[in-house]
Design a protein around this motif. Structure first.
Motif, PDB file in Angstrom:
ATOM      1  N   THR A  53       0.832  -1.207   0.000  1.00 48.71           N
ATOM      2  CA  THR A  53       0.000   0.000   0.000  1.00 48.71           C
ATOM      3  C   THR A  53       0.862   1.249   0.000  1.00 48.71           C
ATOM      4  N   SER A  54       1.899   1.243   0.819  1.00 54.82           N
ATOM      5  CA  SER A  54       2.753   2.427   0.993  1.00 54.82           C
ATOM      6  C   SER A  54       3.384   2.881  -0.319  1.00 54.82           C
ATOM      7  N   MET A  55       3.898   1.932  -1.100  1.00 50.75           N
ATOM      8  CA  MET A  55       4.599   2.275  -2.343  1.00 50.75           C
ATOM      9  C   MET A  55       3.684   2.925  -3.365  1.00 50.75           C
ATOM     10  N   ALA A  56       2.388   2.577  -3.337  1.00 51.61           N
ATOM     11  CA  ALA A  56       1.464   3.094  -4.347  1.00 51.61           C
ATOM     12  C   ALA A  56       1.033   4.523  -4.068  1.00 51.61           C
ATOM     13  N   ARG A  57       1.062   4.951  -2.819  1.00 51.77           N
ATOM     14  CA  ARG A  57       0.481   6.240  -2.448  1.00 51.77           C
ATOM     15  C   ARG A  57       1.152   7.448  -3.101  1.00 51.77           C
ATOM     16  N   PRO A  58       2.479   7.521  -3.211  1.00 51.73           N
ATOM     17  CA  PRO A  58       3.048   8.700  -3.876  1.00 51.73           C
ATOM     18  C   PRO A  58       2.648   8.804  -5.343  1.00 51.73           C
ATOM     19  N   GLY A  59       2.552   7.666  -6.026  1.00 48.92           N
ATOM     20  CA  GLY A  59       2.108   7.686  -7.418  1.00 48.92           C
ATOM     21  C   GLY A  59       0.669   8.132  -7.545  1.00 48.92           C
ATOM     22  N   ILE A  60      -0.171   7.716  -6.598  1.00 49.82           N
ATOM     23  CA  ILE A  60      -1.576   8.134  -6.598  1.00 49.82           C
ATOM     24  C   ILE A  60      -1.681   9.628  -6.338  1.00 49.82           C
ATOM     25  N   ALA A  61      -0.911  10.121  -5.353  1.00 49.33           N
ATOM     26  CA  ALA A  61      -0.919  11.560  -5.056  1.00 49.33           C
ATOM     27  C   ALA A  61      -0.498  12.364  -6.286  1.00 49.33           C
ATOM     28  N   LYS A  62       0.500  11.889  -6.988  1.00 46.02           N
ATOM     29  CA  LYS A  62       0.984  12.574  -8.197  1.00 46.02           C
ATOM     30  C   LYS A  62      -0.111  12.630  -9.261  1.00 46.02           C
ATOM     31  N   ALA A  63      -0.839  11.522  -9.441  1.00 50.19           N
ATOM     32  CA  ALA A  63      -1.917  11.487 -10.435  1.00 50.19           C
ATOM     33  C   ALA A  63      -3.081  12.392 -10.032  1.00 50.19           C
ATOM     34  N   LEU A  64      -3.407  12.439  -8.743  1.00 57.38           N
ATOM     35  CA  LEU A  64      -4.484  13.319  -8.269  1.00 57.38           C
ATOM     36  C   LEU A  64      -4.156  14.787  -8.540  1.00 57.38           C
ATOM     37  N   VAL A  65      -2.904  15.151  -8.287  1.00 55.03           N
ATOM     38  CA  VAL A  65      -2.478  16.529  -8.539  1.00 55.03           C
ATOM     39  C   VAL A  65      -2.549  16.839 -10.030  1.00 55.03           C
ATOM     40  N   LYS A  66      -2.163  15.887 -10.856  1.00 50.24           N
ATOM     41  CA  LYS A  66      -2.230  16.075 -12.313  1.00 50.24           C
ATOM     42  C   LYS A  66      -3.666  16.381 -12.768  1.00 50.24           C
ATOM     43  N   VAL A  67      -4.633  15.597 -12.273  1.00 51.37           N
ATOM     44  CA  VAL A  67      -6.032  15.795 -12.646  1.00 51.37           C
ATOM     45  C   VAL A  67      -6.555  17.110 -12.071  1.00 51.37           C
ATOM     46  N   ALA A  68      -6.158  17.425 -10.845  1.00 52.32           N
ATOM     47  CA  ALA A  68      -6.597  18.681 -10.223  1.00 52.32           C
ATOM     48  C   ALA A  68      -6.127  19.885 -11.034  1.00 52.32           C
ATOM     49  N   ARG A  69      -4.888  19.830 -11.508  1.00 58.11           N
ATOM     50  CA  ARG A  69      -4.367  20.914 -12.341  1.00 58.11           C
ATOM     51  C   ARG A  69      -5.133  20.990 -13.660  1.00 58.11           C
ATOM     52  N   LEU A  70      -5.394  19.832 -14.242  1.00 61.36           N
ATOM     53  CA  LEU A  70      -6.092  19.781 -15.531  1.00 61.36           C
ATOM     54  C   LEU A  70      -7.499  20.375 -15.416  1.00 61.36           C
ATOM     55  N   GLU A  71      -8.164  20.105 -14.290  1.00 65.45           N
ATOM     56  CA  GLU A  71      -9.540  20.554 -14.091  1.00 65.45           C
ATOM     57  C   GLU A  71      -9.630  21.929 -13.426  1.00 65.45           C
ATOM     58  N   GLY A  72      -8.507  22.456 -12.972  1.00 64.61           N
ATOM     59  CA  GLY A  72      -8.542  23.715 -12.247  1.00 64.61           C
ATOM     60  C   GLY A  72      -9.260  23.580 -10.917  1.00 64.61           C
ATOM     61  N   ALA A  73      -9.061  22.444 -10.257  1.00 65.31           N
ATOM     62  CA  ALA A  73      -9.764  22.160  -9.005  1.00 65.31           C
ATOM     63  C   ALA A  73      -9.201  22.968  -7.843  1.00 65.31           C
ATOM     64  N   THR A  74     -10.094  23.301  -6.912  1.00 65.16           N
ATOM     65  CA  THR A  74      -9.725  24.037  -5.704  1.00 65.16           C
ATOM     66  C   THR A  74      -9.142  23.114  -4.645  1.00 65.16           C
ATOM     67  N   ALA A  75      -9.649  21.861  -4.628  1.00 67.80           N
ATOM     68  CA  ALA A  75      -9.296  20.955  -3.535  1.00 67.80           C
ATOM     69  C   ALA A  75      -9.154  19.526  -4.034  1.00 67.80           C
ATOM     70  N   ILE A  76      -8.467  18.725  -3.209  1.00 70.02           N
ATOM     71  CA  ILE A  76      -8.371  17.284  -3.395  1.00 70.02           C
ATOM     72  C   ILE A  76      -8.892  16.643  -2.115  1.00 70.02           C
ATOM     73  N   CYS A  77      -9.755  15.644  -2.272  1.00 69.89           N
ATOM     74  CA  CYS A  77     -10.346  14.973  -1.111  1.00 69.89           C
ATOM     75  C   CYS A  77      -9.955  13.501  -1.120  1.00 69.89           C
ATOM     76  N   HIS A  78      -9.703  12.950   0.060  1.00 71.12           N
ATOM     77  CA  HIS A  78      -9.438  11.512   0.176  1.00 71.12           C
ATOM     78  C   HIS A  78     -10.322  10.924   1.268  1.00 71.12           C
ATOM     79  N   GLY A  79     -10.476   9.605   1.240  1.00 74.71           N
ATOM     80  CA  GLY A  79     -11.345   8.926   2.195  1.00 74.71           C
ATOM     81  C   GLY A  79     -10.612   8.135   3.255  1.00 74.71           C
ATOM     82  N   ALA A  80      -9.315   8.422   3.441  1.00 77.01           N
ATOM     83  CA  ALA A  80      -8.558   7.716   4.476  1.00 77.01           C
ATOM     84  C   ALA A  80      -9.054   8.131   5.857  1.00 77.01           C
ATOM     85  N   THR A  81      -9.111   7.188   6.774  1.00 77.53           N
ATOM     86  CA  THR A  81      -9.608   7.485   8.113  1.00 77.53           C
ATOM     87  C   THR A  81      -8.555   8.233   8.932  1.00 77.53           C
ATOM     88  N   GLY A  82      -9.014   8.828  10.016  1.00 78.99           N
ATOM     89  CA  GLY A  82      -8.127   9.579  10.896  1.00 78.99           C
ATOM     90  C   GLY A  82      -7.252   8.710  11.768  1.00 78.99           C
TER      91      GLY A  82
END
Length: 408
Positions: free
Chosen positions: A91-120
């Motif tokens: 799980t740990s190894m995949a997270r930086p790649g996922i974060a990178k892809a989320l930022v890519k899509v956020a930039r493409l869409e001009g998004a204000t925020a990124i949301c995740h469902g990980a628990t506290g």
């Protein structure tokens, strides 16, 4: 006036499905789902329909499987990075790649925020947010489970919330493990695993393979090759890394390889119990280590063990995008220059049994290791070495004897 956009890290599971209507209801955002494909296979089936029926305006499926293998898995394999001697960081190894892809899509869409469902309570909140902060410090992060507006505290509550918003889900609160899957592994948490005193129900739990008891009665030989620490072939067939892992997953799953039941120490301070299936990854790590022990000198191998443990800690704690990770990886890569050769082993009921390792850069010398005296080593040479090597011990013993004599 157009609504602000939020990119949701979307898996199609219960948590992230419930978050879609919650974001619209509480933030009035346009919700854009982004599922990052790291090799989840059939888990992606029907995802677009589910996202849109739940209220998302669109779904991106970003396939980073090969990037995940080449840029994240391979460096960790080369480092022999294993957290707390058991967890292969799936799980740990995949997270930086996922974060990178989320930022890519956020930039493409001009998004204000990124949301995740990980628990506290978990590690993933840290991994996602450290990655996003490192790559896009200007983008707002919404952690639904930590948000004051989030009033669901159980899977049952999430299911009821979804039903109230017209979302029918193929989930049951009492029959579903909490799982994370990618090409490297699948993790299982929850249900009977929450009690460390209870044996896992492998018949109900396992996805990628079988328990060792149910593995074939006959072992199976496998041959792998490496070039500078990177796997290049399985059983004589050259393949890219992702296909090598797929092949090893099938072989390992068939023979009950790579099932780990661990109580690990999370970054947030608590212990948690999980069962990990990493059939192909376990084989790959073991094969790489077998080759390294033949090729690396003692001091480099010893130092590399320390650096591998450090790499594991860095990855586990979500600190991939840091100068320290880059420095550790640079050291590891320098050690891989001669990690080239062939490894043969037998898979049998959960075991990986050595069957021969060869390398053009092997430091093993049969004439030196043999009991027969060779040209490079005379048995008498050991006498002077032991005298010098043991000198501190002898001096201390003499001093202690002198002190004891004076105290009488």
């Amino acid at each position: 006036m157009a609504k602000e956009k939020v990119v949701l890290a979307y898996s199609g599971g219960l948590d992230t499905t419930a978050i879609i209507p919650w974001l619209k209801e509480n933030y009035d955002y346009e919700v854009i789902c982004c599922c990052v494909d790291c090799g989840q296979e059939e888990e992606l089936d029907g995802l677009e329909e589910r996202a849109k029926l739940s209220g998302a305006s669109k779904l991106y499926i970003e396939d980073i499987t090969d990037e995940f293998c080449d840029d994240y898995i391979v460096p960790c394999v080369q480092a022999d990075a294993i957290y707390e001697n058991k967890y292969l960081l799936g799980t740990s190894m995949a997270r930086p790649g996922i974060a990178k892809a989320l930022v890519k899509v956020a930039r493409l869409e001009g998004a204000t925020a990124i949301c995740h469902g990980a628990t506290g309570k978990g590690n993933d909140q840290i991994r996602f947010e450290l990655g996003i902060k490192a790559l896009a410090p200007d983008i707002k992060i919404i952690a639904a489970w930590r948000d004051d507006k989030w009033n669901m505290d159980s899977r049952e509550a999430e299911i009821e919330y979804c039903k109230a918003h017209g979302i029918d889900l193929p989930f049951s609160a009492d029959t579903s493990y909490s799982r994370d899957r990618n090409l490297w592994h699948i993790s299982h948490e929850g249900l009977e695993l929450e009690d460390p005193a209870v044996e896992p129900n492998f018949d109900h739990l396992l996805v990628l393979g079988v328990s060792p008891e149910k593995a074939p009665q006959e072992g199976e030989y496998v041959t792998m090759t490496f070039e500078k620490g990177v796997p290049t072939s399985v059983n004589g067939k050259e393949m890219k890394v992702s296909d090598i892992i797929r092949t090893l997953n099938k072989l390992g799953g068939k023979h009950g390889i790579g099932i780990v039941d661990i109580v690990e120490n999370r970054v947030v301070g608590m212990k948690s119990r999980g069962v990990y299936e990493t059939p192909g990854g376990t084989i790959l790590m073991e094969a790489h280590e077998q080759l390294e022990e033949l090729v690396l000198d003692r001091d480099t191998l010893r130092t590399k063990k320390d650096m591998g443990n450090l790499m594991a800690q860095i990855v586990y704690e979500g600190k991939w995008f840091t100068p320290l990770r880059e420095a550790v990886q640079a050291f590891v890569e320098s050690t891989q220059q001669y990690v080239t050769g062939e490894v043969k082993f037998k898979l049998y009921k959960g075991n990986i049994i050595k069957a021969g390792t060869t390398s053009p850069y092997s430091l093993y010398s049969e004439s030196l290791a043999s009991f027969t005296t060779g040209d490079l080593y005379d048995h008498h040479d050991a006498e002077g070495f032991i005298t010098l090597f043991g000198l501190p011990l002898k001096v201390r013993a003499m001093k202690m004897a002198e002190i004891e004599k004076n105290n009488k």
